[in-house]
Scaffold this active site. Structure first.
Site, PDB file in Angstrom:
ATOM      1  CG  HIS A 132      -0.148   5.889   1.546  1.00 51.19           C
ATOM      2  ND1 HIS A 132       1.083   6.436   1.745  1.00 51.19           N
ATOM      3  CD2 HIS A 132      -0.640   5.649   2.805  1.00 51.19           C
ATOM      4  CE1 HIS A 132       1.336   6.536   3.043  1.00 51.19           C
ATOM      5  NE2 HIS A 132       0.293   6.061   3.711  1.00 51.19           N
ATOM      6  CB  ILE A 133      -6.341   3.895   0.117  1.00 55.79           C
ATOM      7  CG1 ILE A 133      -6.073   2.684  -0.772  1.00 55.79           C
ATOM      8  CG2 ILE A 133      -6.420   5.112  -0.760  1.00 55.79           C
ATOM      9  CD1 ILE A 133      -6.529   1.400  -0.266  1.00 55.79           C
ATOM     10  CG  ASP A 151      -1.905   1.102   1.297  1.00 55.84           C
ATOM     11  OD1 ASP A 151      -2.555   1.337   0.262  1.00 55.84           O
ATOM     12  OD2 ASP A 151      -2.044   1.744   2.351  1.00 55.84           O
ATOM     13  CD  GLU A 161       3.222   6.488  -0.848  1.00 50.59           C
ATOM     14  OE1 GLU A 161       2.487   7.430  -0.493  1.00 50.59           O
ATOM     15  OE2 GLU A 161       3.406   5.469  -0.165  1.00 50.59           O
ATOM     16  N   GLY A 165      -5.454   3.602   5.479  1.00 50.80           N
ATOM     17  CA  GLY A 165      -6.192   4.257   6.558  1.00 50.80           C
ATOM     18  C   GLY A 165      -7.303   5.154   6.047  1.00 50.80           C
TER      19      GLY A 165
HETATM   20  P1  NAI Z   1       3.238   2.940  16.165  1.00 53.98           P
HETATM   21  O1  NAI Z   1       4.301   3.971  16.317  1.00 53.98           O
HETATM   22  O2  NAI Z   1       2.155   2.833  17.159  1.00 53.98           O
HETATM   23  O3  NAI Z   1       3.936   1.496  16.069  1.00 53.98           O
HETATM   24  C1  NAI Z   1       5.131   1.255  15.435  1.00 53.98           C
HETATM   25  C2  NAI Z   1       5.815   0.135  16.203  1.00 53.98           C
HETATM   26  O4  NAI Z   1       6.928  -0.334  15.437  1.00 53.98           O
HETATM   27  C3  NAI Z   1       6.381   0.595  17.527  1.00 53.98           C
HETATM   28  O5  NAI Z   1       5.964  -0.272  18.541  1.00 53.98           O
HETATM   29  C4  NAI Z   1       7.894   0.530  17.321  1.00 53.98           C
HETATM   30  O6  NAI Z   1       8.597   0.214  18.523  1.00 53.98           O
HETATM   31  C5  NAI Z   1       7.995  -0.574  16.305  1.00 53.98           C
HETATM   32  N1  NAI Z   1       9.227  -0.553  15.522  1.00 53.98           N
HETATM   33  C6  NAI Z   1       9.816   0.492  14.927  1.00 53.98           C
HETATM   34  N2  NAI Z   1      10.911   0.090  14.252  1.00 53.98           N
HETATM   35  C7  NAI Z   1      10.992  -1.234  14.423  1.00 53.98           C
HETATM   36  C8  NAI Z   1      11.892  -2.216  13.966  1.00 53.98           C
HETATM   37  N3  NAI Z   1      12.926  -1.892  13.188  1.00 53.98           N
HETATM   38  N4  NAI Z   1      11.700  -3.483  14.348  1.00 53.98           N
HETATM   39  C9  NAI Z   1      10.655  -3.818  15.134  1.00 53.98           C
HETATM   40  N5  NAI Z   1       9.752  -2.937  15.601  1.00 53.98           N
HETATM   41  C10 NAI Z   1       9.932  -1.658  15.234  1.00 53.98           C
HETATM   42  O7  NAI Z   1       2.657   3.162  14.717  1.00 53.98           O
HETATM   43  P2  NAI Z   1       1.233   2.692  14.155  1.00 53.98           P
HETATM   44  O8  NAI Z   1       0.218   3.719  14.405  1.00 53.98           O
HETATM   45  O9  NAI Z   1       0.968   1.303  14.573  1.00 53.98           O
HETATM   46  O10 NAI Z   1       1.565   2.713  12.580  1.00 53.98           O
HETATM   47  C11 NAI Z   1       2.436   1.733  12.010  1.00 53.98           C
HETATM   48  C12 NAI Z   1       2.833   2.137  10.616  1.00 53.98           C
HETATM   49  O11 NAI Z   1       1.679   2.205   9.769  1.00 53.98           O
HETATM   50  C13 NAI Z   1       3.487   3.498  10.521  1.00 53.98           C
HETATM   51  O12 NAI Z   1       4.605   3.395   9.661  1.00 53.98           O
HETATM   52  C14 NAI Z   1       2.448   4.370   9.861  1.00 53.98           C
HETATM   53  O13 NAI Z   1       3.034   5.402   9.115  1.00 53.98           O
HETATM   54  C15 NAI Z   1       1.755   3.375   8.973  1.00 53.98           C
HETATM   55  N6  NAI Z   1       0.368   3.753   8.603  1.00 53.98           N
HETATM   56  C16 NAI Z   1      -0.022   3.519   7.310  1.00 53.98           C
HETATM   57  C17 NAI Z   1      -1.290   3.830   6.888  1.00 53.98           C
HETATM   58  C18 NAI Z   1      -1.696   3.557   5.498  1.00 53.98           C
HETATM   59  O14 NAI Z   1      -2.593   4.254   4.993  1.00 53.98           O
HETATM   60  N7  NAI Z   1      -1.167   2.577   4.863  1.00 53.98           N
HETATM   61  C19 NAI Z   1      -2.248   4.476   7.793  1.00 53.98           C
HETATM   62  C20 NAI Z   1      -1.787   4.584   9.164  1.00 53.98           C
HETATM   63  C21 NAI Z   1      -0.499   4.256   9.513  1.00 53.98           C
END
Ligand code: NAI
Length: 634
Positions: free
Chosen positions: A517-518, A489, A494, A520
């Site tokens: 990239h949808i 996604d 992008e 969310g």
């Molecule tokens: P979050 O910050 O709550 O969780 C990220 C987790 O990854 C944290 O627990 C962190 O310790 C862990 N982490 C970071 N680097 C790591 C590594 N190298 N190895 C293992 N663990 C690692 O973030 P959230 O809200 O859960 O979002 C996760 C991802 O999803 C983000 O990158 C965000 O940008 C993306 N996202 C994508 C969307 C989309 O439309 N596709 C929408 C919302 C979020």
């Protein structure tokens, strides 16, 4: 002296569209005609009569008579009417209850409407029954309204003026209302000032006659230095919402009384530099760049709300240095991403993407080969944050076995098993899904070596950030059969807009879902964001609370009770707290509560002090070296 001045001020307040947001007669018509077969037709007739009355083509009595004739209300209709009106008290009246209670003896409600429904609404605010000047219904023995009190001056034209003459108030009279009849009181020389109240309706004929326009009661109280629930009228605080933020956000900010301006598009740097000068609250989505230059021009800006997850579009360092708090919506679309991930892993496990494409070409390929249930499969979640941990719970409920790996210590939810290393997870999982954050260090977290550790036929999902995966290595792993299906996604690059072509090595690969990239992007997520971000910004403005702020030290504060709250933002250098407390001690001020938190750039000190204080103290506090911003909450 001040006491005398208070005694001699009288406040005469209109009811319909001022004390309440609506015209009570309209609400009564809704209630009475609810089940009438020609309800719409009758309502139109009533509206026509109301207009004729307003245009002076019908006398007040004729207009009431005619409307009552159509409606034929009964006593039983008044209970639901009152209930509805209580809900519909104007927002600024609701939040300034203290004003009504404190000045009860000097507040009059004046209306050509009826006491039977006005009294139960306004007395809840401390207004005295004897200070309600209104018309009264006459009922028959079956409790039907058969008329109204013709001896009451308020039942006839010019009634408000006649009523005020009768009252002969011994002091200054201030009239607050939305209609011409309210202005007439001033015109007749019976009031010192007329305030056109525009929170609910704006009538041009009244606006240009008014001494002041009051977009809310806050403004009236502020102009007259009367006690208010807030330190500064919100209608004087400019809010700028860009990029089509969800309408619920606009509604929330408006109902709090702010002066809200919203635009469907973003603004470029120069436009924003100009616009931002008068703005205290800025709401954006991901496109608007809040650069250091914009921040430089933002001398009134207190808070920025990013109605999205990321905050890369904001120069956070510059904002922090200027004492501007930034909030975003980190969890509002968590569920949306999780649902999509689940849907995709099922589709990929069943090879639906290719099967569907073939069907569109007319090819029927019925076979169970290479199709699996997700039940019982091992799901490897990399990054157990908001999204990863919620996915863990939902996927487990679908019968999957959960493995997770996070670089930080995270509590395992349900029966999830924690892996000590990425390798431990990758070597076991049937489905690998990435939910790490986008930090620089995560670039190519999954590359050639990591794919080589995975089981043959693995399903691979990336809904986190594009740069986390080495796309070339992913392509090779799909082509050599290591990865049996994948869903992506997010991409290292992008397209900026829908007009730009999407270029990627992943195009045209088998059993590969690509989405723009949808993850969310759902209506629910947008609405959640629309609710969440204004809540955070208003909390900050109203209480100083910074919980979940991206750049400010996070402080959750108790609501302020019977105290003033001093909010001091300063560069994080030693000794500021001591200086604040010295100023307070030198001024003999009693501290009721104090909270301090710092981050590497700024210090945030909240001091609650008791009500009485010498105003010089504010000057002294502002003068402390290294102060970035200072404000007082009532
Ligand atoms: P979050 O910050 O709550 O969780 C990220 C987790 O990854 C944290 O627990 C962190 O310790 C862990 N982490 C970071 N680097 C790591 C590594 N190298 N190895 C293992 N663990 C690692 O973030 P959230 O809200 O859960 O979002 C996760 C991802 O999803 C983000 O990158 C965000 O940008 C993306 N996202 C994508 C969307 C989309 O439309 N596709 C929408 C919302 C979020």
């Amino acid at each position: 002296m001040v006491k005398d001045a208070k005694i001699n001020k009288y406040f005469v307040i209109d009811f319909d569209s001022t004390f309440t947001k609506v015209e009570a007669f309209d609400v009564l018509a809704d209630i009475v005609l609810r089940e009438h077969p020609d309800s719409e037709g009758l309502k139109k007739r009533i509206a026509k009569i109301t207009n004729l009355g307003m245009e002076g083509k019908l006398s007040l009595r004729e207009s009431i008579d005619k409307r009552l004739e159509i409606l034929q209300p009964e006593k039983r209709h008044l209970t639901p009417l009152v209930k509805k009106l209580k809900d519909l008290v104007s927002d600024s009246f609701k939040r300034n209850k203290e004003f009504f209670e404190t000045h009860a003896a000097n507040i009059y409600i004046i209306s050509n409407g009826f006491r039977e429904f006005i009294e139960p609404v306004v007395t809840e605010y401390g207004i005295r029954s004897e200070n309600i000047l209104a018309n009264e219904f006459i009922f028959d023995e079956r409790e039907k309204v058969i008329g109204f009190d013709l001896d009451n001056p308020l039942s006839a034209n010019n009634g408000k003026v006649e009523q005020l003459k009768k009252l002969s108030l011994p002091g200054d009279v201030y009239v607050i209302g939305d209609g011409y009849t309210d202005y007439e009181i001033k015109h007749a020389g019976l009031a010192n000032k007329f305030y056109a109240f525009t929170e609910n309706v704006e009538r041009a004929s009244v606006l240009n006659k008014a001494d002041h326009v009051a977009p809310s009661l806050d403004e009236f109280l502020y102009l007259n230095k009367l006690n208010t629930a807030i330190s500064y009228p919100k209608n004087r605080i400019n809010v700028l919402l860009l990029e089509n933020v969800h309408p619920v956000a606009i509604e929330l900010m408006k109902s709090e009384g702010f002066n809200v301006e919203s635009y469907p598009a973003g603004l470029d740097e120069d436009e924003l530099c100009e616009k931002i000068k008068n703005v205290s609250v800025l709401g954006i989505r991901s496109k608007t760049q809040v650069t250091a230059k914009v921040i430089e021009h933002a001398n009134r800006l207190m808070v920025i709300g990013a109605f999205c997850i990321g905050t890369n579009q904001i120069d956070l360092k510059a904002a922090t240095k200027k004492g501007i708090a930034v909030f975003n919506a980190p969890f509002s679309n968590t569920r949306s991403v999780v649902e999509l991930a689940i849907a995709e892993m099922i589709m990929l496990m069943r090879n639906i993407i290719d099967k569907s494409a073939k069907m569109h070409e007319g090819k029927w390929d019925k076979s169970a080969k290479g199709s699996f249930e997700i039940r019982g499969k091992k799901l490897g979640i990399v990054g157990y944050g908001n999204i990863g941990s919620q996915l863990s719970v939902l996927a487990e409920n679908l019968g999957m076995k959960i493995l997770y790996y996070d670089r930080e210590e995270k509590l395992a939810l349900g029966n999830a098993t924690k892996c000590k290393s990425l390798k431990e997870l990758l070597t076991q999982a049937d489905v690998v899904t990435l939910h790490v954050d986008g930090r620089e260090a995560n670039t190519n977290l999954i590359g050639e070596a990591e794919f080589s550790w995975m089981k043959k036929g693995v399903i691979f999902l990336n809904l986190s950030r594009g740069h986390v995966v080495d796309v070339k290595a992913l392509r090779a792993s799909i082509l050599n059969g290591k990865v049996a299906g994948c869903s992506v996604d997010v991409f290292p690059y992008e397209p900026i807009s829908n007009d730009e072509e999407f270029v990627s090595e992943l195009r045209g690969l088998p059993n590969t879902i690509l989405s723009p990239h949808i993850g969310g992007s759902t209506s629910e997520a947008q609405e959640n964001i629309g609710n969440f971000v204004p809540g955070k910004m208003m909390d900050y403005i109203n209480t100083g609370s910074t919980s979940n702020s991206v750049n400010f030290p996070n402080l959750t504060l108790p609501t302020l009770e019977n105290a003033h709250r001093l909010i001091h933002i300063h560069n994080n250098v030693p000794g500021i707290l001591a200086q604040i407390n010295k100023v307070l001690a030198d001024n003999g001020i009693n501290i009721v509560g104090q909270y301090l938190k710092t981050n590497e750039h700024i210090g945030y000190v909240i001091t609650d002090i008791n009500k009485e204080y010498n105003k010089d103290v504010i000057k002294d506090l502002r003068a402390i070296e290294h102060t970035i911003k200072f404000r007082v909450l009532y």
